[in-house]
Design a protein around this motif. Structure first.
Motif, PDB file in Angstrom:
ATOM      1  N   THR A  38       0.831  -1.218   0.000  1.00  0.00           N
ATOM      2  CA  THR A  38       0.000   0.000   0.000  1.00  0.00           C
ATOM      3  C   THR A  38       0.862   1.263   0.000  1.00  0.00           C
ATOM      4  O   THR A  38       2.036   1.242   0.395  1.00  0.00           O
ATOM      5  N   GLY A  39       0.213   2.362  -0.369  1.00  0.00           N
ATOM      6  CA  GLY A  39       0.867   3.659  -0.299  1.00  0.00           C
ATOM      7  C   GLY A  39       1.109   4.066   1.145  1.00  0.00           C
ATOM      8  O   GLY A  39       2.105   4.726   1.455  1.00  0.00           O
ATOM      9  N   SER A  40       0.208   3.666   2.020  1.00  0.00           N
ATOM     10  CA  SER A  40       0.381   4.023   3.433  1.00  0.00           C
ATOM     11  C   SER A  40       1.646   3.373   3.994  1.00  0.00           C
ATOM     12  O   SER A  40       2.423   4.018   4.705  1.00  0.00           O
ATOM     13  N   ASN A  43       4.641   5.153   2.629  1.00  0.00           N
ATOM     14  CA  ASN A  43       4.886   6.428   3.314  1.00  0.00           C
ATOM     15  C   ASN A  43       5.574   6.212   4.659  1.00  0.00           C
ATOM     16  O   ASN A  43       6.514   6.935   5.011  1.00  0.00           O
ATOM     17  N   HIS A  64      -1.966  13.474   3.701  1.00  0.00           N
ATOM     18  CA  HIS A  64      -2.377  12.084   3.930  1.00  0.00           C
ATOM     19  C   HIS A  64      -1.636  11.492   5.117  1.00  0.00           C
ATOM     20  O   HIS A  64      -2.227  10.797   5.946  1.00  0.00           O
ATOM     21  N   GLU A  69      -3.615   8.134   7.807  1.00  0.00           N
ATOM     22  CA  GLU A  69      -2.875   6.878   7.976  1.00  0.00           C
ATOM     23  C   GLU A  69      -3.002   6.372   9.407  1.00  0.00           C
ATOM     24  O   GLU A  69      -2.166   5.613   9.894  1.00  0.00           O
ATOM     25  N   GLU A 117       3.161  16.595  -0.242  1.00  0.00           N
ATOM     26  CA  GLU A 117       2.268  15.694  -0.991  1.00  0.00           C
ATOM     27  C   GLU A 117       2.015  16.294  -2.378  1.00  0.00           C
ATOM     28  O   GLU A 117       1.580  17.431  -2.487  1.00  0.00           O
ATOM     29  N   ASN A 121      -4.013  15.357  -2.289  1.00  0.00           N
ATOM     30  CA  ASN A 121      -5.317  14.700  -2.363  1.00  0.00           C
ATOM     31  C   ASN A 121      -6.453  15.608  -1.870  1.00  0.00           C
ATOM     32  O   ASN A 121      -7.311  16.039  -2.647  1.00  0.00           O
ATOM     33  N   ASP A 150       5.379  12.519  -0.764  1.00  0.00           N
ATOM     34  CA  ASP A 150       4.266  11.580  -0.899  1.00  0.00           C
ATOM     35  C   ASP A 150       3.746  11.743  -2.323  1.00  0.00           C
ATOM     36  O   ASP A 150       2.944  12.619  -2.613  1.00  0.00           O
ATOM     37  N   ALA A 152       1.933   9.692  -4.171  1.00  0.00           N
ATOM     38  CA  ALA A 152       0.895   8.717  -4.542  1.00  0.00           C
ATOM     39  C   ALA A 152       0.380   9.021  -5.947  1.00  0.00           C
ATOM     40  O   ALA A 152       0.129   8.121  -6.741  1.00  0.00           O
ATOM     41  N   ARG A 153       0.250  10.325  -6.253  1.00  0.00           N
ATOM     42  CA  ARG A 153      -0.230  10.745  -7.581  1.00  0.00           C
ATOM     43  C   ARG A 153       0.808  11.620  -8.301  1.00  0.00           C
ATOM     44  O   ARG A 153       0.449  12.540  -9.020  1.00  0.00           O
ATOM     45  N   CYS A 178       2.358   5.448  -5.836  1.00  0.00           N
ATOM     46  CA  CYS A 178       1.327   4.401  -5.913  1.00  0.00           C
ATOM     47  C   CYS A 178       1.020   4.036  -7.356  1.00  0.00           C
ATOM     48  O   CYS A 178       0.872   4.915  -8.207  1.00  0.00           O
ATOM     49  N   SER A 180      -1.656   2.052  -7.782  1.00  0.00           N
ATOM     50  CA  SER A 180      -3.043   1.589  -7.648  1.00  0.00           C
ATOM     51  C   SER A 180      -4.055   2.727  -7.703  1.00  0.00           C
ATOM     52  O   SER A 180      -5.222   2.519  -7.403  1.00  0.00           O
ATOM     53  N   LYS A 181      -3.613   3.925  -8.078  1.00  0.00           N
ATOM     54  CA  LYS A 181      -4.578   5.026  -8.162  1.00  0.00           C
ATOM     55  C   LYS A 181      -4.890   5.258  -9.644  1.00  0.00           C
ATOM     56  O   LYS A 181      -5.330   4.332 -10.308  1.00  0.00           O
ATOM     57  N   SER A 189       2.452  -0.200  -4.385  1.00  0.00           N
ATOM     58  CA  SER A 189       3.129   1.091  -4.257  1.00  0.00           C
ATOM     59  C   SER A 189       4.617   0.821  -4.134  1.00  0.00           C
ATOM     60  O   SER A 189       5.020  -0.342  -3.975  1.00  0.00           O
TER      61      SER A 189
HETATM   62  C1  LIG Z   1      -1.714  11.294  -1.084  1.00  0.00           C
HETATM   63  C2  LIG Z   1      -1.884   9.874  -0.665  1.00  0.00           C
HETATM   64  N1  LIG Z   1      -0.849   9.235  -0.121  1.00  0.00           N
HETATM   65  C3  LIG Z   1      -0.934   7.949   0.272  1.00  0.00           C
HETATM   66  C4  LIG Z   1      -2.099   7.240   0.103  1.00  0.00           C
HETATM   67  C5  LIG Z   1      -2.160   5.838   0.622  1.00  0.00           C
HETATM   68  O1  LIG Z   1      -2.383   4.864  -0.322  1.00  0.00           O
HETATM   69  P1  LIG Z   1      -3.024   3.454   0.094  1.00  0.00           P
HETATM   70  O2  LIG Z   1      -4.499   3.642   0.057  1.00  0.00           O
HETATM   71  O3  LIG Z   1      -2.523   2.508  -0.968  1.00  0.00           O
HETATM   72  O4  LIG Z   1      -2.540   3.095   1.445  1.00  0.00           O
HETATM   73  C6  LIG Z   1      -3.218   7.872  -0.468  1.00  0.00           C
HETATM   74  C7  LIG Z   1      -4.480   7.141  -0.624  1.00  0.00           C
HETATM   75  O5  LIG Z   1      -5.489   7.693  -1.021  1.00  0.00           O
HETATM   76  C8  LIG Z   1      -3.103   9.224  -0.857  1.00  0.00           C
HETATM   77  O6  LIG Z   1      -4.123   9.896  -1.386  1.00  0.00           O
END
Ligand SMILES: Cc1ncc(COP(=O)(O)O)c(C=O)c1O
Length: 316
Positions: A38-40, A43, A64, A69, A117, A121, A150, A152-153, A178, A180-181, A189
């Protein structure tokens, strides 16, 4: 995925995972990368490479890592966070400068890193400015602290700005990204950084229960996503512009694939949209969040735009 060559990744023997890690590291101009579920988790491992027990990371208050988290960074690393608040989650270098706490031994919590970030998000998919990121990098170098991105995107930022992924890699010591987004992989991730940091992160990943065995089936999806779904993020951005206009949001405030809409009652808007087959989220009592992605075609975005205009006219 079905044809992926696999091995035991806990022993570093899964060729598909290794290929993905090498590919992602090279995209960001870094030495190494580490696949995570996971992204979490990415991180936590990334921040842990810069910040230890009883030390602090600075970040924006709706980041995030701070909000979403479940306190993982405090629970697993034992660090603290201090935050600045800025419209759309922006970087505020003046605030960061004023918060920086040097290591004074047995007094204040020492600042060890700043986390950014990008895209943001809760900030509605906002892209951080490269001018600000470069200024942060040089501030961090002078202050002797690290920078965590971070990302993720980060793919959306790259497509929206045309700046290379390695330019984004260059401003950070360590990134979490990530697959998976918007890229559309089902899972996965990566942490990206120096070889030494990734070796340590590998130990911590196992410690946290994230050592996976024949996980090449998932890494294969990640490689496919990078190959086929990166450039098409521009379509998601165009669809987000369409939705912004339909929801009376200034399209100039929509940088990528997320549209934050101010409404009087976000859960009511979410429920009404769902009744018409449009799935959106609420990120606050008065903020609805629309996300465009691989599985939303232009036609579906048009349909969603029509539904949302009607729903919002009824509710506003
Ligand atoms: C900016 C950001 N970082 C990290 C994550 C964490 O990703 P994951 O849902 O795979 O744990 C998200 C998830 O939405 C996110 O938006």
């Amino acid at each position: 995925m079905a044809h992926a060559e696999v091995g035991d990744d806990v022993y570093g023997e899964d060729p598909t995972v290794l290929a993905l890690e090498e590919r992602v590291a090279s995209l960001f101009g870094k030495e190494a990368a580490l696949f995570t579920p996971t992204g979490s988790m990415a991180n936590v491992l990334a921040v842990r490479s810069l910040v230890g027990v009883g030390q602090e990371v600075l970040c924006e208050s709706s980041a995030h890592i701070a909000r979403a988290e479940l306190g993982a960074h405090a629970a697993f690393i034992g660090l603290t966070m201090r935050t600045w608040t800025a419209a759309r989650g922006a970087l505020d270098l003046a605030a960061i400068e004023s918060m920086l706490a040097p290591d004074l031994g047995p007094f204040f919590v020492p600042t060890k890193a700043v986390s950014v970030e990008n895209t943001h998000n809760v900030g509605g998919g906002a892209v951080a400015s490269m001018v600000d990121l470069l200024a942060l990098r040089s501030f961090a170098d002078t202050a002797g602290i690290g920078v965590h991105l971070d990302g993720a995107r980060i793919w959306n930022a790259h497509v929206a700005t045309g700046l290379s992924l390695s330019e984004y890699g260059g401003i950070a010591d360590v990134l979490a990204v990530c697959l998976s987004k918007g890229l559309g992989a089902p899972v996965g991730s990566l942490v990206v950084g120096s070889r030494a940091a990734m070796e340590e992160a590998r130990v911590w990943r196992k410690r946290m229960g994230g050592g996976m065995r024949q996980v090449g089936v998932l890494a294969a999806a990640g490689l496919h996503a990078l190959e086929h779904n990166l450039d098409r993020l521009a379509d998601d951005h165009a669809n987000a512009q369409l939705l912004a206009t339909a929801c009376d949001v200034d399209p100039a405030q929509v940088d990528t694939n997320i549209v934050a809409v101010d409404v009087p009652d976000a859960p009511a808007v979410v429920a009404a949209a769902r009744e018409h087959g449009v799935l959106i989220g609420a990120v606050g009592p008065r903020t609805a969040r629309l996300v465009t992605h691989l599985d939303v075609s232009r036609d579906q975005a048009q349909t969603a735009a029509t539904v949302l205009t009607k729903v919002l006219t009824g509710i506003r």
